[in-house]
Design an enzyme around this catalytic site. Structure first.
Site, PDB file in Angstrom:
ATOM      1  CB  SER A 157      -0.959  -0.035   1.186  1.00  7.06           C
ATOM      2  OG  SER A 157      -1.893   1.012   1.105  1.00  7.06           O
ATOM      3  CG  ASP A 317      -6.215   0.315  -0.624  1.00  9.55           C
ATOM      4  OD1 ASP A 317      -5.457   1.297  -0.634  1.00  9.55           O
ATOM      5  OD2 ASP A 317      -6.123  -0.610   0.204  1.00  9.55           O
ATOM      6  CB  THR A 390      -9.099   0.197  13.929  1.00  9.35           C
ATOM      7  OG1 THR A 390      -9.542   0.982  15.027  1.00  9.35           O
ATOM      8  CG2 THR A 390      -8.342   1.069  12.959  1.00  9.35           C
ATOM      9  CD  GLU A 414      -9.464   2.154   7.176  1.00  9.22           C
ATOM     10  OE1 GLU A 414      -9.533   1.496   8.222  1.00  9.22           O
ATOM     11  OE2 GLU A 414      -8.652   1.903   6.269  1.00  9.22           O
TER      12      GLU A 414
END
Length: 605
Positions: A157, A317, A390, A414
């Site tokens: 990521s 994403d 979370t 989130e």
């Protein structure tokens, strides 16, 4: 014994190094290990070989390099072998269902995906693998489209360039959670010795069980986006100019297609960042949450007369957005602001498309450290709101459960700029979210509003929700544990939490500790949300509406804090509210985290 083997003086360590060198098939890794042994660097060698990367946030993530505690060919083979065996044991028809694989533009990502493909093909398990770099959302989307047993995305990521990761999805299209994470980890440990065939990737692409799903997924995924477009004519004629950056990641070509099917004119790309670059050469951190990552975007926008920026992180994403204010300054939206905006937009879209929809059967989700704005909206608008732990693995799995029970999941988010618009992808999706934000901005422009105007309208209607979120860096786990243990035994009293800050000026009305399972708002003081003893997380709610969560990161050496002051709609003085928030956050940091005593490193360092 490997050539040039130098004993470290630690027999246990020597055994592990010999084992690794015997199994390893990577010359570069062997040379790095030999150099460390020649230098007598026992501390580094112990860290690399006596510890092992474990499944955490939906898989593996760590620095690339030799050893069991880093990402490399051998660790990937061991992981793939363990995952294959676990799936064969857990899902009887795994061979027919198959697995879907994708990879980003980082160093070794394609190699790691090919090694995984080879392992599954050797077990006669069908493999769908994208032939080009793809966004992470294409994996959960593909799992559902092809009814796969699982999916793997090779990505780290927004982590630094030295890292890579191995993200695993289950057959419900969501990231794995317990018990599968522990089950896979145990299966890896039971299948550590690499089969010789696991190293051979030469036959992957012409194997009879291999299929490239890219064209099919491109067709259906973007058709889904097209079908969700509400105002194609407004999009076509909008005077707004959009600047877009994939931050050296995979998003560029996919966002071109998204804008095309949504009927927008082409965006202006940040040329220096449009192509995948594993060096992330123009940014210090490849994370669009960091303002520095948008500097080139702002420069490009100013040069081209654009007033709005969209940015994906490197695996596309997540989504960041910034707009130019009338005074020429740029406002970078927080994840919570975008969450409020997208929540409003998804509800608006539903009501335009389906005026008779049963709002009471419609759900929105947010993580527990995100803003409570959706909860405030739900109270007034009548939809259901749920809070999860979370991480999108929790929201994705909860969304899957709700859908199976006949409910509509409209939106989930989130605060770390992750958004799930609709339920075609049961994970965060920066491509579809960017399309929604662009269309929302275009629609608002026709009624004389900007995105900033709209979020202010939302806060006026549902109450101001103002946040102050940040973190401190701490590399010593013992120090982090002592900080949280002190909060559980505050003032030297066993099992006693703080009751106030600033000498009683602001009182605490409730405490939820999801490490121990304590929640004084629930029967028997037992928390309803899942508990994890492996991570630290305590939430304090104050009488004046401030909610503070302190937690550790699953992937980084950080102590994070999230503070949100949730005001009632009749509290209109924003400046006063911001003053209260600043005062309380400063006190929470000083009294609860004690950064000086604990030698915590500030975020900006």
């Amino acid at each position: 014994m490997a050539p040039n083997f130098v004993n470290t003086g630690d027999s246990t360590l020597d055994v592990k190094i010999r084992e690794y060198l015997t199994w390893n098939n990577d010359e570069k890794a062997e040379k790095e290990i030999q150099a460390l042994m020649q230098q007598g660097d026992v501390k580094t060698l112990s860290n690399l070989f006596l510890k092992r990367l474990e499944f955490g946030t939906a898989g593996l993530r760590g620095r690339m390099g030799p050893g069991y505690n880093q990402m490399n060919d051998l660790v990937i083979i061991q992981t793939g072998q363990g995952l294959a065996k676990y799936l064969m044991k857990t899902i009887p028809d795994v061979k027919e269902k198959g697995i879907i694989l994708g990879y980003d533009g980082r160093y070794n990502s394609k190699r790691f995906a090919e090694l995984t493909a080879a392992i599954f093909l050797n077990h006669d398990i069908k493999v769908y693998m994208y032939s080009k770099l793809c966004p992470t959302p294409f994996i959960p989307y593909g799992v559902l489209k092809y009814k796969c047993a699982a999916g793997v995305m090779v990505t780290a990521s927004h982590n630094p360039k030295e890292d890579n990761g191995y993200k695993v999805y289950w057959d419900n299209g969501s990231q794995i959670i317990s018990p599968h994470d522990k089950g896979i980890q145990n299966s890896i440990l039971e299948n550590l010795e690499p089969l010789q065939s696991s190293w051979d990737t030469s036959n992957v692409y012409n194997h009879s069980l291999f299929k490239d799903p890219l064209d099919e997924v491109m067709n259906t995924y973007f058709n889904d986006i097209k079908n969700n477009v509400l105002y194609p004519e407004i999009n076509k004629n909008t005077p707004l100019k959009f600047v877009y950056t994939p931050v050296h990641g995979v998003g560029h070509n996919y966002m071109i297609e998204a804008f095309k099917v949504a009927n927008f004119k082409p965006f202006i790309v940040v040329e220096e960042q449009k192509d995948p670059d594993p060096e992330f050469s123009t940014v210090k951190f490849p994370n669009p949450e960091e303002p520095s990552a948008l500097e080139l975007s702002i420069k490009t926008a100013n040069k081209n007369g654009s007033t709005i920026i969209l940015a994906n992180d490197p695996d596309a994403d997540r989504l960041a957005c910034a707009v130019k204010k009338p005074n020429g300054e740029w406002h970078i939206f927080s994840g919570n602001e975008l969450g409020g905006l997208l929540g409003w937009w998804m509800l608006h879209t539903l009501r335009v498309r389906k005026p008779d929809a049963n709002i009471a059967d419609t759900y929105m989700l947010a993580s527990t450290v995100s803003s409570k704005i959706l909860a405030s909206m739900a109270k007034k608008e009548g939809f259901k709101f749920e809070e999860t732990l979370t991480g999108f693995k929790w929201m994705g799995n909860r969304a899957s459960e709700l859908i199976k029970s006949g409910k509509t999941v409209l939106f989930a988010y989130e605060e770390a700029i992750g958004f799930m618009c609709g339920s075609h992808v049961l994970d965060k999706d920066g491509v579809s979210a960017a399309t929604c934000v662009a269309e929302m901005a275009a629609y608002l422009q026709t009624i004389g509003l900007t995105l900033i105007d709209k979020i202010n309208e939302i806060y006026c209607e549902y109450g101001h929700h103002i946040s102050d979120n940040s973190y401190w860096i701490c590399h010593e786990k013992e120090v982090i544990n002592s900080i949280f243990n002190r909060l559980r035994n505050f003032g030297g009293k066993e099992n006693a939490y703080p009751t106030c800050i600033l000498g009683g000026r602001y009182t605490i009305t409730s405490v939820r500790d999801l490490t121990t399972g304590y929640d004084n708002t629930k029967p028997g003081n037992k928390a309803v949300l899942p508990v994890s003893k492996s991570s630290q997380m305590i939430t304090f709610t104050f009488k004046n509406g401030l909610v503070c969560t302190l937690r550790t990161s699953g992937t980084e050496p950080k102590v994070k804090y999230y503070n949100e002051l949730c005001a009632s709609p009749d509290q209109k003085d924003l400046k006063q509210l911001q003053g209260i928030l600043s005062e309380m956050v400063a006190a929470i940091v000083e009294e609860f985290l004690q950064p000086n005593e604990n030698k915590l490193i500030p975020r900006s360092s």
